[in-house]
Design a protein around this motif. Structure first.
Motif, PDB file in Angstrom:
ATOM      1  N   MET A   1      39.812  25.271  34.933  1.00  0.00           N
ATOM      2  CA  MET A   1      40.401  26.048  33.860  1.00  0.00           C
ATOM      3  C   MET A   1      41.910  26.095  34.061  1.00  0.00           C
ATOM      4  O   MET A   1      42.384  26.357  35.149  1.00  0.00           O
ATOM      5  CB  MET A   1      39.826  27.466  33.862  1.00  0.00           C
ATOM      6  CG  MET A   1      40.599  28.416  32.953  1.00  0.00           C
ATOM      7  SD  MET A   1      40.138  30.156  33.080  1.00  0.00           S
ATOM      8  CE  MET A   1      38.584  30.156  32.259  1.00  0.00           C
TER       9      MET A   1
ATOM     10  N   THR B   1      38.544  34.675  32.471  1.00  0.00           N
ATOM     11  CA  THR B   1      39.848  34.248  32.976  1.00  0.00           C
ATOM     12  C   THR B   1      40.302  35.159  34.105  1.00  0.00           C
ATOM     13  O   THR B   1      40.794  34.685  35.136  1.00  0.00           O
ATOM     14  CB  THR B   1      40.891  34.249  31.834  1.00  0.00           C
ATOM     15  OG1 THR B   1      40.444  33.374  30.798  1.00  0.00           O
ATOM     16  CG2 THR B   1      42.251  33.787  32.328  1.00  0.00           C
TER      17      THR B   1
ATOM     18  N   ASP C   1      38.429  36.948  36.078  1.00  0.00           N
ATOM     19  CA  ASP C   1      37.592  36.687  37.246  1.00  0.00           C
ATOM     20  C   ASP C   1      38.060  35.432  37.984  1.00  0.00           C
ATOM     21  O   ASP C   1      38.076  35.388  39.215  1.00  0.00           O
ATOM     22  CB  ASP C   1      36.126  36.558  36.849  1.00  0.00           C
ATOM     23  CG  ASP C   1      35.514  37.898  36.438  1.00  0.00           C
ATOM     24  OD1 ASP C   1      36.097  38.956  36.759  1.00  0.00           O
ATOM     25  OD2 ASP C   1      34.449  37.875  35.784  1.00  0.00           O
ATOM     26  N   THR C   2      38.464  34.394  37.232  1.00  0.00           N
ATOM     27  CA  THR C   2      38.994  33.181  37.855  1.00  0.00           C
ATOM     28  C   THR C   2      40.291  33.486  38.591  1.00  0.00           C
ATOM     29  O   THR C   2      40.495  33.038  39.721  1.00  0.00           O
ATOM     30  CB  THR C   2      39.234  32.086  36.791  1.00  0.00           C
ATOM     31  OG1 THR C   2      37.992  31.778  36.152  1.00  0.00           O
ATOM     32  CG2 THR C   2      39.837  30.831  37.400  1.00  0.00           C
TER      33      THR C   2
ATOM     34  N   ASP D   1      39.584  35.263  41.787  1.00  0.00           N
ATOM     35  CA  ASP D   1      39.091  34.325  42.786  1.00  0.00           C
ATOM     36  C   ASP D   1      40.244  33.528  43.392  1.00  0.00           C
ATOM     37  O   ASP D   1      40.283  33.305  44.604  1.00  0.00           O
ATOM     38  CB  ASP D   1      38.052  33.394  42.173  1.00  0.00           C
ATOM     39  CG  ASP D   1      37.491  32.432  43.197  1.00  0.00           C
ATOM     40  OD1 ASP D   1      36.998  32.896  44.251  1.00  0.00           O
ATOM     41  OD2 ASP D   1      37.559  31.219  42.959  1.00  0.00           O
ATOM     42  N   ILE D   2      41.186  33.104  42.559  1.00  0.00           N
ATOM     43  CA  ILE D   2      42.344  32.360  43.055  1.00  0.00           C
ATOM     44  C   ILE D   2      43.151  33.217  44.035  1.00  0.00           C
ATOM     45  O   ILE D   2      43.599  32.744  45.073  1.00  0.00           O
ATOM     46  CB  ILE D   2      43.237  31.892  41.887  1.00  0.00           C
ATOM     47  CG1 ILE D   2      42.519  30.800  41.091  1.00  0.00           C
ATOM     48  CG2 ILE D   2      44.591  31.399  42.388  1.00  0.00           C
ATOM     49  CD1 ILE D   2      43.185  30.458  39.771  1.00  0.00           C
TER      50      ILE D   2
ATOM     51  N   ARG E   1      44.125  26.015  45.781  1.00  0.00           N
ATOM     52  CA  ARG E   1      44.555  25.992  44.384  1.00  0.00           C
ATOM     53  C   ARG E   1      45.931  26.571  44.114  1.00  0.00           C
ATOM     54  O   ARG E   1      46.461  26.400  43.044  1.00  0.00           O
ATOM     55  CB  ARG E   1      43.533  26.738  43.525  1.00  0.00           C
ATOM     56  CG  ARG E   1      42.214  26.018  43.462  1.00  0.00           C
ATOM     57  CD  ARG E   1      41.208  26.863  42.787  1.00  0.00           C
ATOM     58  NE  ARG E   1      40.817  27.878  43.748  1.00  0.00           N
ATOM     59  CZ  ARG E   1      39.863  28.745  43.576  1.00  0.00           C
ATOM     60  NH1 ARG E   1      39.200  28.761  42.466  1.00  0.00           N
ATOM     61  NH2 ARG E   1      39.557  29.621  44.498  1.00  0.00           N
TER      62      ARG E   1
END
Length: 95
Positions: free
Chosen positions: A1, A20, A22-23, A26-27, A36
Motif C-alpha cells: 500500500m 491505512t 493500521d498499516t 504496523d510500520i 519499510r
C-alpha cells in the motif's frame, strides 16, 4: 500500500481510514528488523506522541496530519512575516 501524507501545520493529530491507520501503526511498531522505513523517520514518528485517529471519511492510502479539533488555525503568511520582522534588530540611527 502506498501511503500519502497530507500535512496541515501545526501537526497535533494523525488521522486515516482504519486499514491505512493500521498499516501505519504496523510500520511504526518497533521490530527487530525495520524493512519499510528509515531509522530517522521511525525515531521521529515514535517520539512525537501524536494521537492516531480513525477517520472513515479519508480515502484509503491517505494520512492526514492535522491540528487537534478545536485548535486555533495556523498562522497566515502575513502573520509569520510580522512575527519574524518583530524579531529582527531595529536599525540604529547613524549606523
Amino acid at each position: 500500500m502506498e501511503i500519502l501524507f497530507v500535512r496541515i501545520d501545526p501537526v497535533q493529530e494523525i488521522a486515516a481510514e482504519p486499514a491505512t491507520l493500521d498499516t501505519l501503526r504496523d510500520i511504526l511498531r518497533p521490530k527487530a528488523v525495520e524493512p519499510r522505513a528509515s531509522e530517522e523517520f521511525l525515531a521521529m514518528a515514535r517520539g512525537c506522541g501524536w494521537p492516531l485517529v480513525y477517520d472513515e471519511k479519508i480515502p484509503p492510502g491517505y494520512v492526514h496530519c492535522r491540528p487537534t479539533p478545536g485548535a486555533p488555525p495556523p498562522l497566515t503568511d502575513a502573520q509569520i512575516a510580522d512575527y519574524l520582522r518583530a524579531l529582527m534588530p531595529k536599525e540604529q540611527p547613524g549606523a
